[in-house]
Design a protein around this motif. Structure first.
Motif, short mmCIF file in Angstrom:
data_model
loop_
_atom_site.label_atom_id
_atom_site.label_comp_id
_atom_site.label_asym_id
_atom_site.label_seq_id
_atom_site.Cartn_x
_atom_site.Cartn_y
_atom_site.Cartn_z
N PRO A 154 7.50 -20.90 22.22
CA PRO A 154 7.94 -21.36 21.05
C PRO A 154 8.76 -22.58 21.39
O PRO A 154 9.86 -22.52 22.21
CB PRO A 154 8.43 -20.21 20.21
N ARG A 155 8.82 -23.68 20.60
CA ARG A 155 9.79 -24.64 20.68
C ARG A 155 10.81 -24.55 19.87
O ARG A 155 10.87 -23.90 18.96
CB ARG A 155 9.08 -25.95 20.29
N MET A 156 12.08 -24.99 20.43
CA MET A 156 13.28 -24.91 19.88
C MET A 156 13.38 -25.80 18.57
O MET A 156 13.09 -26.67 18.38
CB MET A 156 14.54 -25.12 20.77
N SER A 157 13.64 -25.02 17.41
CA SER A 157 13.76 -25.71 16.44
C SER A 157 14.98 -26.85 16.24
O SER A 157 15.80 -26.60 16.76
CB SER A 157 13.73 -24.82 14.93
N ARG A 158 14.73 -27.79 15.38
CA ARG A 158 15.83 -28.80 15.14
C ARG A 158 16.83 -28.22 14.79
O ARG A 158 18.08 -28.52 15.08
CB ARG A 158 15.30 -29.96 14.50
#
Length: 422
Positions: A12-16
């Motif tokens: 999962p990508r780190m959210s903004r």
């Protein structure tokens, strides 16, 4: 049928928002370390008070997302007390009433408040901070006893207020840009969803019209045979003739109802298709059309004698599945070789459309509404369809359509691919 390869889950990508919070926390820690050190060494503030008030001044931006008004109160208390707890002899060569770390913390608070909570609270923070700093020269006149120190304090206040005001303007503009970008993204997603739904509705409507054509033809034959039975069959008694007349009347009523239902499905810009529906005999011409477009397509036909007696529904569904599979291959795998194979045995017609790996990576067609339409066509006939990536990096569509008309069509259900793409 070939099993669909399981996709490797991506981390999962780190959210903004999480990234912004991490950056804000790092900035607060750095400012806190600098403020405590400089306030204690250069301004002579007792170390415990430097720790406590520095935490209030530097930690206030972290409270902005959840408790903005609490952040203003905490910061104001710290910014009010820090300039008062200095030793004139030691602070004569350092900025006052705002030290450099305190100035940066104030600017950071105004920027975060304006970006997250809006220009109103950001402006309120700027005004309260500026007014609070003006009380320091009034309560500590010894710090501005000389013209030099008075001018230095005035310049300090002007610079702090100006930089904070500039940050307020930048944060408001950045927040507006982010908000507009988010609205555009939502509108694009909504438009794409509506376009997909419209395409699905059109495909289902076309299937309904094709089914109407197939069933209407059969019902028309039944009606004609029943109506002419008394003239074609010699020695038919009155009771049997009346039974045939009832069958003909029922067929005519059913045809009328079907035409009414089809009229509901048609829109104003749709007209009846006068050309005959395509079938298995039209597949070679379809392949030739794709070849003329510059695509290398191979066609293999096996056992087509058994499929020649298939009903119109199977013929139309087979042609549409091949057509949609070829369209997907051309669209999503440009430059790749495509192979079409139709094999009929005693029970079913097997369709396989495979394209090799494209020369360049392209978007996967998994879960599209074209695949869902093909699957619904197969399931309406009691068949099945599977689509997914193959071991060579390409894509394969495989379908099995029963040649017998006695197979009961199953209730259409959403597949895993369709659930992934609502």
């Amino acid at each position: 049928m070939a099993r669909r390869r399981e996709r490797t889950p991506r981390p999962p990508r780190m959210s903004r928002r999480t990234g912004a919070l991490v950056a804000l926390t790092a900035a607060v820690v750095v400012l806190y370390a600098l403020l405590v050190s400089l306030q204690t060494v250069l301004s002579g503030t007792p170390l415990p008070l430097s720790f406590l008030l520095g935490a209030a001044v530097c930690g206030a931006p972290l409270l902005v997302p959840s408790r903005p008004r609490t952040a203003i109160v905490v910061f104001t208390a710290g910014a009010f007390l820090l300039p008062l707890l200095v030793e004139p002899a030691r602070a004569i060569h350092s900025p006052w009433p705002w030290s450099v770390p305190a100035l940066l913390a104030f600017v950071l608070l105004v920027g975060v408040m304006s970006f997250v909570q809006g220009a109103r609270l950001g402006g309120l923070t700027l005004v309260i901070g500026a007014l609070t700093s003006l009380t320091a020269p009034l309560l500590r006149p010894d710090m501005v006893a000389t013209p030099a120190s008075s001018g230095s304090a005035t310049a300090n206040l002007i610079v702090t207020t100006s930089v904070a005001a500039a940050m307020l303007l930048i944060a408001v503009l950045a927040a507006g840009r982010v908000r507009v970008a988010a609205e555009l993204t939502r509108e694009k997603e909504h438009s794409a969803l509506e376009e997909s739904r419209r395409a699905l509705v059109e495909e289902r409507t076309r299937i309904a019209r094709e089914l109407h054509d197939v069933v209407a033809h059969s019902m028309s034959v039944i009606q004609v045979q029943a109506s002419t039975a008394r003239y074609r069959i010699t020695g038919l008694d009155a009771e049997a003739a009346a039974e045939f007349d009832d069958i003909a009347a029922t067929a005519r009523t059913s045809l009328t109802e079907m035409r009414r239902m089809l009229g509901v499905l048609r829109t104003e810009d749709q007209h009846a298709e006068l050309a005959p529906q395509q079938g298995l005999d039209d597949v070679p011409a379809l392949v030739d059309t794709i070849r003329r477009a510059g695509v290398e397509v191979g066609l293999v036909l096996e056992g087509m004698e058994a499929a020649s007696a298939a009903g119109p529904g199977v013929q139309i569904a087979a042609f549409r599945i091949v057509q949609e599979a070829l369209s997907n291959a051309v669209r999503h795998a440009p430059g790749a070789r495509v192979t079409v194979r139709l094999h009929a045995d005693a029970d079913a017609l097997h369709i396989r459309v495979h394209n090799a790996a494209p020369p360049q990576a392209t978007e996967s067609p998994s879960g599209g509404y074209g695949l869902r339409g093909m699957r619904e066509r197969a399931e309406l006939l009691g068949g099945s369809l599977a689509a997914g990536p193959s071991d060579d990096g390409g894509w394969t569509v495989e379908a099995a359509l029963p040649l017998s008309a006695t197979a009961a069509p199953p209730t259409p259900t959403a597949s895993a691919e369709d659930k992934e793409n609502p």
